[in-house]
Design a protein around this motif. Structure first.
Motif, mmCIF file in Angstrom:
data_model
loop_
_atom_site.group_PDB
_atom_site.id
_atom_site.type_symbol
_atom_site.label_atom_id
_atom_site.label_comp_id
_atom_site.label_asym_id
_atom_site.label_seq_id
_atom_site.Cartn_x
_atom_site.Cartn_y
_atom_site.Cartn_z
ATOM 1 N N GLN A 1 0.856 -1.179 0.000
ATOM 2 C CA GLN A 1 0.000 0.000 0.000
ATOM 3 C C GLN A 1 0.892 1.229 0.000
ATOM 4 O O GLN A 1 2.122 1.129 0.051
ATOM 5 N N VAL A 2 0.309 2.400 -0.062
ATOM 6 C CA VAL A 2 1.084 3.627 0.122
ATOM 7 C C VAL A 2 1.594 3.648 1.562
ATOM 8 O O VAL A 2 0.832 3.427 2.508
ATOM 9 N N VAL A 3 2.889 3.881 1.709
ATOM 10 C CA VAL A 3 3.514 3.907 3.026
ATOM 11 C C VAL A 3 4.331 5.186 3.164
ATOM 12 O O VAL A 3 4.396 6.005 2.242
ATOM 13 N N HIS A 4 4.950 5.362 4.318
ATOM 14 C CA HIS A 4 5.816 6.521 4.543
ATOM 15 C C HIS A 4 6.939 6.555 3.522
ATOM 16 O O HIS A 4 7.256 7.599 2.963
ATOM 17 N N GLY A 5 7.586 5.419 3.320
ATOM 18 C CA GLY A 5 8.625 5.308 2.304
ATOM 19 C C GLY A 5 10.042 5.367 2.835
ATOM 20 O O GLY A 5 10.963 4.846 2.206
ATOM 21 N N ASP A 6 10.249 6.026 3.972
ATOM 22 C CA ASP A 6 11.588 6.111 4.552
ATOM 23 C C ASP A 6 11.480 6.131 6.073
ATOM 24 O O ASP A 6 12.061 6.979 6.746
#
Length: 339
Positions: free
Chosen positions: A201-206
């Motif tokens: 899913q869309v996540v924070h990414g970092d």
């Protein structure tokens, strides 16, 4: 002085003082205090930054803030933009989070549950992002052993063409890359126990420890989002709660701590399948085993090789071994939590 003028001109902030802030991976950061005593965190982007992508990252943070995640508010310019550009300089401005420390010191006590609950709430909010709903992908795409093999072969070929000195971090990187390549068949066998698919899913990414601010046992702020993209929610949870420094510093605490974090995550985000949560430690171990960072840094960016990076590289390698060694124990504890 340039930052101070830009704040006054485009943000209507009259700074009484501007000082150097904590260093960023790719940005120069400043702390500004206005004449009313307000404090602001100013991020200056280097030339060549994709400002449109940075706007998307800031919008992602704003979305989670509206959903109740502790994210510093972004100050908009006089024209309503989240990034100001003038004289070749682009900056964003956000509320300064006082009296907080990064999670680089590791998790302990009540922080496990606080972090698990915050990440669960973060993922619950971002599951509704317009980029798209959660979707399953093959587990092998999260811990890609074949890709790791190709990258390690390439890295070893470069080390062969430019052999490092017999001692030091570069030599350790070359030796460790060889060990990682030799261990990949065993890693692949261990990863076969993952479920066939995991949810992305869309996540924070970092969501690394420098981007999580703590105040006491509570999460004070989540910072430095990346532009929205789909990644494994289990991977992101494991990345922060099983940070190598936490695993190594607290050998007797990380398994019960992981259980508390996963339990709090599930209470905040019951939509993520239990199979994904059970997979958190195996995904974390597999991801470390398949990573070439920071083994490639002496070749790709020698200036980035600092004592802190060297220590972190050793910690990542050692923590992967600890996770594999105690994986069955960790999964058994999680099964009890997830029943």
């Amino acid at each position: 002085m340039v930052v101070a003028r830009l704040l006054a001109l485009l943000y209507r902030i009259t700074p009484a003082a501007v000082s150097q802030g904590p260093s960023g991976t790719a940005t120069r950061n400043y702390l500004a205090e206005d004449r009313e005593g307000g404090r602001w965190f100013v991020k200056a982007y280097p030339p060549g930054t994709d400002v449109a992508e940075e706007r998307r990252a800031l919008a992602l943070g704003e979305m989670t803030r509206r959903g109740g995640v502790p994210v510093p508010g972004v100050r908009r310019t006089v024209t309503g933009d989240v990034i100001a550009s003038a004289g070749g300089l682009s900056v964003s401005v956000a509320q300064y989070v006082a009296d907080a420390q990064t999670a680089e010191g590791g998790l302990s006590g009540g922080r496990w549950a606080s972090v698990g609950e915050t990440v669960g709430r973060l993922h619950r909010v971002l599951a509704c992002h317009p980029v798209g709903p959660p979707r399953p992908v093959a587990s092998r795409a999260v811990c890609d052993v074949a890709r790791a093999g190709r990258r390690l072969e390439e890295l070893l070929a470069r080390w062969s063409a430019a052999p490092p000195a017999p001692e030091g971090f570069a030599a350790w990187c070359a030796q460790t890359a060889e060990q990682r390549r030799a261990a990949l068949p065993e890693v692949a066998a261990r990863l076969e126990k993952l479920p066939a698919t995991v949810m992305t899913q869309v996540v924070h990414g970092d969501l690394a420890s420098p981007n999580l601010l703590l105040r006491g046992e509570a999460v004070a702020a989540v910072i430095d989002f990346r532009p929205p993209s789909h990644r494994s929610a289990a991977w992101e949870l494991g990345r922060i709660v099983l940070d190598p420094r936490t695993v190594l510093a607290r050998p007797d605490e990380w398994i019960p701590g992981l259980a508390r974090a996963v339990g709090a995550y599930r209470a905040a985000n019951p939509r993520l399948p239990a199979e994904d949560l059970l997979a958190v430690p195996r995904v974390a171990a597999g991801y470390l085993a398949c990573s070439v960072y920071p083994l490639s840094e002496p070749l790709n960016d020698p200036a980035a090789v600092t004592p802190a990076l060297e220590a972190y590289g050793h910690a990542r390698h050692e923590a992967a071994g600890v996770l594999w060694e105690r994986l069955d124990e960790a999964e058994e504890v999680l099964r009890d939590v997830l029943r």
